[in-house]
Design an enzyme around this catalytic site. Structure first.
Site, PDB file in Angstrom:
ATOM      1  N   ASP A  15      -6.030   0.260  -8.066  1.00 24.58           N
ATOM      2  CA  ASP A  15      -7.406   0.534  -7.860  1.00 24.58           C
ATOM      3  C   ASP A  15      -7.900  -0.527  -6.669  1.00 24.58           C
ATOM      4  O   ASP A  15      -8.899  -0.508  -6.290  1.00 24.58           O
ATOM      5  CB  ASP A  15      -8.287   0.461  -9.119  1.00 24.58           C
ATOM      6  N   ALA A  60      -4.332   6.338 -13.285  1.00 30.20           N
ATOM      7  CA  ALA A  60      -2.918   5.676 -13.737  1.00 30.20           C
ATOM      8  C   ALA A  60      -1.769   6.060 -13.121  1.00 30.20           C
ATOM      9  O   ALA A  60      -1.036   5.321 -12.917  1.00 30.20           O
ATOM     10  CB  ALA A  60      -3.180   5.877 -15.170  1.00 30.20           C
ATOM     11  N   GLY A 117      -2.162  -4.253 -15.480  1.00 31.71           N
ATOM     12  CA  GLY A 117      -2.564  -2.915 -15.621  1.00 31.71           C
ATOM     13  C   GLY A 117      -1.507  -1.869 -15.447  1.00 31.71           C
ATOM     14  O   GLY A 117      -0.258  -2.558 -15.489  1.00 31.71           O
ATOM     15  N   PHE A 118      -1.595  -0.668 -15.281  1.00 28.01           N
ATOM     16  CA  PHE A 118      -0.535   0.393 -15.280  1.00 28.01           C
ATOM     17  C   PHE A 118       0.306   0.038 -13.893  1.00 28.01           C
ATOM     18  O   PHE A 118       1.352   0.072 -14.163  1.00 28.01           O
ATOM     19  CB  PHE A 118      -1.059   1.836 -15.009  1.00 28.01           C
ATOM     20  N   GLY A 119      -0.222  -0.550 -12.728  1.00 24.48           N
ATOM     21  CA  GLY A 119       0.831  -0.738 -11.541  1.00 24.48           C
ATOM     22  C   GLY A 119       1.347  -1.933 -11.899  1.00 24.48           C
ATOM     23  O   GLY A 119       2.865  -2.066 -11.735  1.00 24.48           O
ATOM     24  N   VAL A 156      -7.349 -15.500 -11.448  1.00 21.32           N
ATOM     25  CA  VAL A 156      -6.926 -16.165 -10.164  1.00 21.32           C
ATOM     26  C   VAL A 156      -8.369 -15.988  -9.273  1.00 21.32           C
ATOM     27  O   VAL A 156      -9.226 -15.232  -9.440  1.00 21.32           O
ATOM     28  CB  VAL A 156      -6.150 -15.073  -9.362  1.00 21.32           C
ATOM     29  N   GLU A 175     -16.586  12.924 -19.991  1.00 18.26           N
ATOM     30  CA  GLU A 175     -15.797  12.805 -21.397  1.00 18.26           C
ATOM     31  C   GLU A 175     -16.908  12.056 -22.299  1.00 18.26           C
ATOM     32  O   GLU A 175     -17.021  12.399 -23.418  1.00 18.26           O
ATOM     33  CB  GLU A 175     -14.631  11.959 -21.164  1.00 18.26           C
TER      34      GLU A 175
END
Lengths: 434, 434
Positions: A306, A322, A19-21, A85, A177
């Protein structure tokens, strides 16, 4: 023959989650000597902030997701593995995958994200799907589009009304949204497509348990967002959490609402990283990490995004968005680099909040950068530019910009596809629901 | 009060199937007084000639499919229904849907298309999926991409080789196009993405039971196509049909070939329209229609496209391709209009063959328009222009042109998404196969 000094064994960094991280950590360390292995159970990185646009037929799946392997193809020291995992053996320092492979690490990064969660009401999931993966998005898209199709075929006006009622649970950015975009879809995109029903009569109802929508924003921004939603025809209910979800609707604040389509945007649950580490976790399952983002008792294990929860100085906790994940990804990459250079000092993470953004339909948005707050059409443009800028890859920027421009001019949404299941079968099944 | 003459009851035309044939009929009759109902079990029209490009990660699903309802939104007398037809009551003149609704017709058009078929070997389907729907395409896409992922994780060289072996059964246009594009994918798109395997070592094997590929073309064109495939690294086996498909590969001509990915492009079976009508059908289930495309004994029922078989003058049968279905759609529309104007003469259908086209990878194609035959790069351009021209809707023409241009320049394919199933789980399951 010359005598060589034995080579220093290469440091093995295993990152779980693309993901972003996770990607930011890889990106920062890509030119070092570290042997990096990135494991993800998906083959793609997902640009989650735009996932609701897939769920509402605005964008195609391939416009917001890219193969992780392809994103990292130029970093020859980085290995990408598709795998799930299942546990971490902290004693042996290995990550164990579902097919039994044990992958050794010297440093481990857990950036496994979160799923939507029902907090003790997992039985609600079949009726109120959440929105975290591409499949979630195509499921919700299918349900929304199928509801209009079923309404067109339903002779009974009462039941037709239930098919034309869309309930969104949760008034955070995703809920706002989704509600705004469904309203646009019903009143604009689907205009003229049906012969029996008028899609514009669809009811879109947003239910938020707290006192206001977009609680991360200031009160006047929340009030504006509520007003903008109402202008789009969304009914906003505040102050009463949903107490029951079933096949025919929801219950909240003592009242019962009949609806065939319910979307869950109310809560998330971190991936089971805390269980893998046997580490303390908060109510949402997030690992309560040290100030330097390491797991308690494990300086060699970082938990970010997260999956983790950490204090934001005196201002509550770092938010699960994010930009926070990206900052954490860079921060731990710097820590790892410093440690390998011999600097073992703990480096506490400091979060810099850039701002909050949320759109309401295709004409309005709220943005709050602290020093400047914007709302309305200008804010929508700013939101759009920011998101196009952050989309990975020139190709997708062009494609998304083209999609938005097209929708903005014509109102037509190209990605209105009912896929995965037999669409008609679902209509059949649903119209038989007693 | 004035006395009115009773209104002529509106003629009810029911069309089952929103493919090329059905849509063409609607299009021709859109401005008449006929009450048209179009029923399809999918909400979208699919541009099948480009489906293989979704299966091979070139195009996104929404680039080749559009909601039928949206295509017909401006024709206010046309009603679109999402529903599965289960039978036709020819005595009562109604079409019966899966949820029991009976829809009355005065004239019925069955344009329900075909599925891939295994001709007595339905047990092969799990191992060798075919390519007819969007879900088929994303399934094949997932299997191809997952095979490379599994190979990257497989320590045993023998089994790694099996993951890197792709077998395509059937040497018609679909088989040739799939084989060529997988070869491109392996040697070009995936180049540099993996650390353990070299995707360029993947073996792509096309098995055709007949004496040559692309048997609809002339012999020299077939020979060129075979040569062009071999230049892309595809191994072409001719003259021996596949006798067995299983989880670990295929058998043909007395030899056994181990492969984890098999794609079926060898045969189709018409939808069950012949059974609904109790009409004579050929081996592939196609209704043997009269020369005017009506079903035997039912002048009020037309059967067109892949659902029907009809002689092409003295030159065999009309081929099962999009232009033939479109011509039939227009032909019967003219017949219906003539009949309503009082002209009941039978109007036999005459097929005009415009030509054959097939691509081989992203640089070569063969085209045969009778008066001119082209092969190679020029033919590829012609093929591309023809397909972009026939794509419905300006938006998709632009998007597809952009996708192709991008792939042509960079080799990168944006639609490389493993979706629907848990990708890693599939790798896990498959790598455990004994």
């Amino acid at each position: 023959m010359t005598t060589q000094t034995p080579a220093t064994p290469q440091h093995r960094l295993v990152i779980v989650g693309g993901g972003f991280g996770g990607l930011e950590t890889v990106n920062y360390l890509r030119n070092t000597d570290i042997a990096i292995t990135l494991i993800d159970q998906r083959n793609h990185h997902l640009f989650q902030p735009l996932l609701y646009q897939v769920a509402t037929s605005t964008l195609a799946t391939s416009e917001i997701a890219w193969p992780i392997r392809h994103l990292l193809r130029k970093y020859k020291k980085v290995k990408t593995l598709l795998g799930t995992v299942e546990s971490v053996d902290t004693a042996a320092r290995t990550v164990v995958t579902a097919d039994g492979e044990a992958i050794p690490y010297d440093t481990l990064v857990l950036a496994t994200g979160a799923r939507h969660a029902y907090f003790g009401h997992d039985d609600w999931e079949p009726y109120a799907p959440g929105l975290k993966t591409l499949e979630d998005a195509t499921t919700i898209r299918r349900r929304i589009l199928t509801a209009f199709e079923a309404a067109e075929r339903e002779p009974d006006p009462g039941r037709r009304g239930e098919y034309l009622t869309f309930v969104i649970i949760g008034g955070g950015p995703t809920g706002v949204e989704v509600a705004g975009t469904i309203a646009d879809l019903a009143r604009d995109t689907l205009k003229g497509d049906f012969r029996v029903i008028d899609p514009a009569t669809a009811r879109v109802i947003l239910i938020e348990g707290g006192p206001r929508v977009l609680s991360a924003f200031s009160e006047d921004m929340s009030a504006y967002a509520k007003q903008a939603l109402e202008k789009l025809g969304v009914t906003v209910h505040l102050g009463n959490p949903v107490t029951e979800c079933h096949a025919d609707g929801v219950e909240f604040g003592g009242q019962s609402l009949r609806a065939k389509t319910i979307i869950w945007a109310a809560g998330v649950q971190a991936s089971p990283a805390a269980k893998w580490l046997n580490a303390p976790a908060d109510r949402a399952g997030r690992v309560m990490v040290n100030a330097d983002l390491t797991a308690p008792g494990h300086p060699e294990i970082f938990v970010i995004g997260d999956t983790a929860t950490v204090a934001n100085g005196g201002k509550g906790m770092v938010p699960g968005i994010a930009p926070a994940a990206k900052q954490q990804g860079v921060h731990i990459a710097k820590t790892i680099k410093a440690r390998l250079a011999g600097d073992q000092r703990p480096r506490p993470f400091t979060y810099r909040h850039a701002g909050d953004l949320a759109t309401i339909g295709k004409r309005a948005a709220v943005t709050d950068f602290g020093w400047i707050k914007l709302k309305g059409y200008m804010a929508w443009w700013l939101w759009g530019l920011a998101h196009i800028y952050f989309l990975i890859g020139l190709r997708n920027r062009l494609a998304v910009a083209l999609s938005w421009l097209w929708i903005s001019i014509t109102g037509a949404r190209s990605a209105r596809l009912i896929t995965q299941k037999d669409a008609a079968e679902e209509v059949g099944v649903r119209s038989h629901t007693p």
